[in-house]
Design a protein around this motif. Sequence first.
Motif: not given
Length: 108
Positions: A38, A40-41, A46, A48, A69, A72
């Motif tokens: 989990w 690094k999602g 993503m 943030v 990543r 992101t």
Amino acid sequence: MYAPGNEYLAKLDLDQGEFPALAAALARSSDATPKDQWAKGGTAPMLVLTCLLDRVAVPESALVIAKNRPKTWLVGMPGCGHNMLNERGDDLRRLIVEFINKTQSGSK
């Protein structure tokens, strides 16, 4: 837990609570799942969100995630400490909805 000038919002914590059941469930699920699954999602886009005056989850940590990543999006919120829900709840809702709308449409 609050950015300077937002300390008055601590009354919300007294009135609403700090969601201890949710925090406990989060801790249990985190402990039950290997970090490499989990941390690094995954591979989906993503978002943030970091509060620029947070002394607990420091903004530098969010920057490291965003740099390491793909796909992101990093948003730093000024005037916000660690309690982003009470300090910037309306901004959080707006940013999350914008992120979902942009990533669902495939545009960036």
